[in-house]
Design an enzyme around this catalytic site. Sequence first.
Site, PDB file in Angstrom:
ATOM      1  N   SER A 242     -47.742  30.407  25.151  1.00  0.00           N
ATOM      2  CA  SER A 242     -46.822  29.397  25.679  1.00  0.00           C
ATOM      3  C   SER A 242     -47.238  28.813  27.023  1.00  0.00           C
ATOM      4  CB  SER A 242     -45.426  29.989  25.788  1.00  0.00           C
ATOM      5  OG  SER A 242     -45.426  31.022  26.744  1.00  0.00           O
TER       6      SER A 242
ATOM      7  N   HIS B 256     -43.550  29.900  19.081  1.00  0.00           N
ATOM      8  CA  HIS B 256     -43.917  28.548  19.525  1.00  0.00           C
ATOM      9  C   HIS B 256     -44.743  27.790  18.488  1.00  0.00           C
ATOM     10  CE1 HIS B 256     -42.403  28.421  23.632  1.00  0.00           C
ATOM     11  NE2 HIS B 256     -42.734  29.698  23.732  1.00  0.00           N
TER      12      HIS B 256
ATOM     13  N   LYS C 251     -35.833  28.139  19.003  1.00  0.00           N
ATOM     14  CA  LYS C 251     -36.757  27.125  19.529  1.00  0.00           C
ATOM     15  C   LYS C 251     -36.763  25.937  18.563  1.00  0.00           C
ATOM     16  CE  LYS C 251     -39.234  30.072  22.692  1.00  0.00           C
ATOM     17  NZ  LYS C 251     -39.619  31.481  22.577  1.00  0.00           N
TER      18      LYS C 251
END
Length: 395
Positions: free
Chosen positions: A183, A211, A242
């Site tokens: 990230s 991610h 997310k």
Amino acid sequence: MYGKIKEHLQQELHSIEESGLFKRENLITSPQDAEIILSGGQKVLNFCANNYLGLSSHPVLMEAARQALDTHGFGMSSVRFICGTTDLHKELEGKIADFFGTDDTILYAACFDANGGLFEPLLGEEDAIISDSLNHASIIDGVRLCKAQRYRYANSDMDDLEAQLIKARNQRFRVIVTDGVFSMDGNLAPVDRICALAARYDALVMVDECHSAGVVGKTGRGITELFNIRGEVDIITGTLGKAFGGAIGGFTTGRKEIIELLRQRSRPYLFSNSLPPMIVAAGIKMFEMMSRTSELQDKLHRNTDHFKKQILAAGFDIKHTESAIVAIMMYDAKRSQDFAEKLLEKGIYVKGFYYPVVPKGEARIRVQLSAAHTKAHLDQALQAFIEVGKELKVI
Ligand SMILES: *Cc1c(COP(=O)(O)O)cnc(C)c1O
């Protein structure tokens, strides 16, 4: 007696403040989106949320949550194995497995819990965990809770991974553990090569897709789609917090027996509350949407390409990235903070990161692109970056 420790805590807080590491929270008074309103009333463009697909305030997800509130109520007041499992929970677990091409899925309150409860039930002292040096804090904590021998390899360094696999070859079982997308830079783990090494040295592979799921691969099915190795990663963990709606919730998806044993032994699953039906129902609708169309991924990929191209053309340095994260290098810590502050004055909300979050001398502004951004949003941000970049002599 809250006496001596109070003084000690005050000193700790003071030293955090002194070293410039005190984290302050901006208040947002609007829903999470590409445009948000801060508590002072300032409207800003948001480039620091993990809202990759723009689903945080998506009407389809909100409507699904409202309906489930009526049909299944507000909270479960139970862990899964007592009376916390609804038809919705099982349906979502099935949808996640279909999405990733895995056997089965187990839901958690968050991916922090999925990672925290993964290793201890599966591995013992006679086993080995071989972990990337830049793995997420929740993986590090999960590994700490397990008695397996620990090996670490330098970020995405396949020679080092191989060296560690050789060192660990006398252990009973070996598991290679990595984030899919790291990230801070936005770089990908070379999971195709990791799987090849795993086959050679008889190891399992675990990838944390927080991610990368929803983001990488043509249709957003993550690392295994991107490398064309669907079904080859033994364990995938991920978050609903997310790209997949941004509310809360985590999961582990993978081989049948692994998931079954986690249901029996994983402590955050056994001893923590079940996800609320609203969140689960919105998740089901979200995966249905993902299986019908990859419109949001297409937009995200276009946005990321445009932003990356233009920021490079403007003369900024960026870290190599293959995700929706673009790390724009400031190098100097103070400059990263000044830069973020000046961008905020221009209505662009980003965060500057510096040591110890990233290596010394590698301070940066991290930009996270979203399918919710319009071309006009991107161009407004690029313009602001160029103006501030010239003012602070970054370009
Ligand atoms: C965000 C993140 C987590 C934690 O996910 P939550 O569902 O918010 O707990 C775990 N691993 C990685 C790599 C992450 O980026």
